[in-house]
Scaffold this motif. Structure first.
Motif, PDB file in Angstrom:
ATOM      1  N   ARG A 172       4.805  -1.083   3.338  1.00  0.00           N
ATOM      2  CA  ARG A 172       3.606  -1.171   4.044  1.00  0.00           C
ATOM      3  C   ARG A 172       2.737  -2.314   3.663  1.00  0.00           C
ATOM      4  O   ARG A 172       2.460  -2.290   2.209  1.00  0.00           O
ATOM      5  CB  ARG A 172       2.924   0.089   4.224  1.00  0.00           C
ATOM      6  N   ASP A 173       1.971  -3.286   4.219  1.00  0.00           N
ATOM      7  CA  ASP A 173       0.977  -4.181   3.552  1.00  0.00           C
ATOM      8  C   ASP A 173       1.597  -4.869   2.617  1.00  0.00           C
ATOM      9  O   ASP A 173       1.153  -5.237   1.666  1.00  0.00           O
ATOM     10  CB  ASP A 173      -0.051  -3.555   3.184  1.00  0.00           C
ATOM     11  N   SER A 229       0.620  -1.233   0.086  1.00  0.00           N
ATOM     12  CA  SER A 229      -0.025   0.091   0.121  1.00  0.00           C
ATOM     13  C   SER A 229       0.735   1.354   0.059  1.00  0.00           C
ATOM     14  O   SER A 229       0.346   2.219  -0.369  1.00  0.00           O
ATOM     15  CB  SER A 229      -0.930   0.023   1.112  1.00  0.00           C
TER      16      SER A 229
END
Length: 169
Positions: free
Chosen positions: A116-117, A84
Motif C-alpha cells: 500500500r502507498d 504504509s
C-alpha cells in the motif's frame, strides 16, 4: 507476481524493512500504470539515454538489458521505496536475532501479496530506464530482477523520504 522477501521488524524501531526481488516486468507494469506518480518522492525524474556511458548510467542500464539481462541484478544497486503497509504470507517462523534481550529484532521470510502507498525514493532512474527500454527499444525483461528495499511506516513517511534522499549513498 510472487515476490519473495526477507523482512526485519523491531518493536524498538517503529518500522519494518523488507528486502525483495521485483521482476523487471512488475516494475514496467507499475511505471506504465502510475508513471511519474510512482517517483514523487524520488530525487529526480528520468534523465533519458542521451550522453555517454561515462556520464549517463541509464545507457549502461539499457546496454545491460539488451546484452546481459541475466546480469542486471548483479550490476544494479536496486531501489529504495516507502510503503504504509504490506500484506504477505510467511514462509517458516520468525527468527529472533537480537544479541541482547533488551529489545526484540525479528527476521522472517515470505511472499508479498500487496503493498500500500508504494513510492520510490531512490531508484527512479532504474525504474524509468527499465520502462523506457521495454517501450522504446522492445527489450525483453525476461530474467531481469531488481533488489527493492521497502521501508514500511505507518507515519512520518515524508520525513523519512527526505532523510533517505539526504543520507543514501
Amino acid at each position: 507476481f510472487k515476490i519473495p522477501f526477507i523482512k526485519m521488524e523491531s518493536n524498538d524501531f517503529g518500522y519494518k524493512c523488507v528486502v525483495a526481488l521485483f521482476p523487471g516486468k512488475l516494475l514496467h507494469k507499475l511505471y506504465k500504470k502510475h508513471n511519474t506518480d510512482l517517483l514523487l518522492n524520488n530525487v529526480r525524474y528520468f534523465l533519458g539515454f542521451k550522453g555517454s556511458k561515462k556520464t549517463n548510467a541509464n545507457i549502461g542500464i539499457l546496454n545491460t538489458l539488451k546484452e546481459e539481462s541475466q546480469m542486471f541484478l548483479a550490476y544494479n544497486n536496486g531501489i529504495t521505496a516507502l510503503a504504509s503497509e504490506i500484506e504477505s504470507s510467511a514462509i517458516g517462523d520468525k527468527i529472533d536475532v537480537a544479541e541482547e534481550k533488551v529489545g526484540s529484532d525479528f527476521i522472517s521470510m515470505g511472499i508479498l501479496s500487496a503493498i500500500r502507498d508504494f513510492r520510490i525514493v531512490n531508484g527512479g532512474q532504474t525504474t524509468a530506464a527499465i520502462f523506457s527500454s521495454k517501450e522504446r527499444n522492445n527489450v525483453s525483461l525476461f530474467g531481469v530482477y531488481v533488489q527493492v528495499k521497502i521501508i514500511v511506516l505507518s507515519k512520518d513517511i515524508h520525513q523519512v523520504a527526505g532523510r533517505i534522499t539526504q543520507f543514501s549513498n
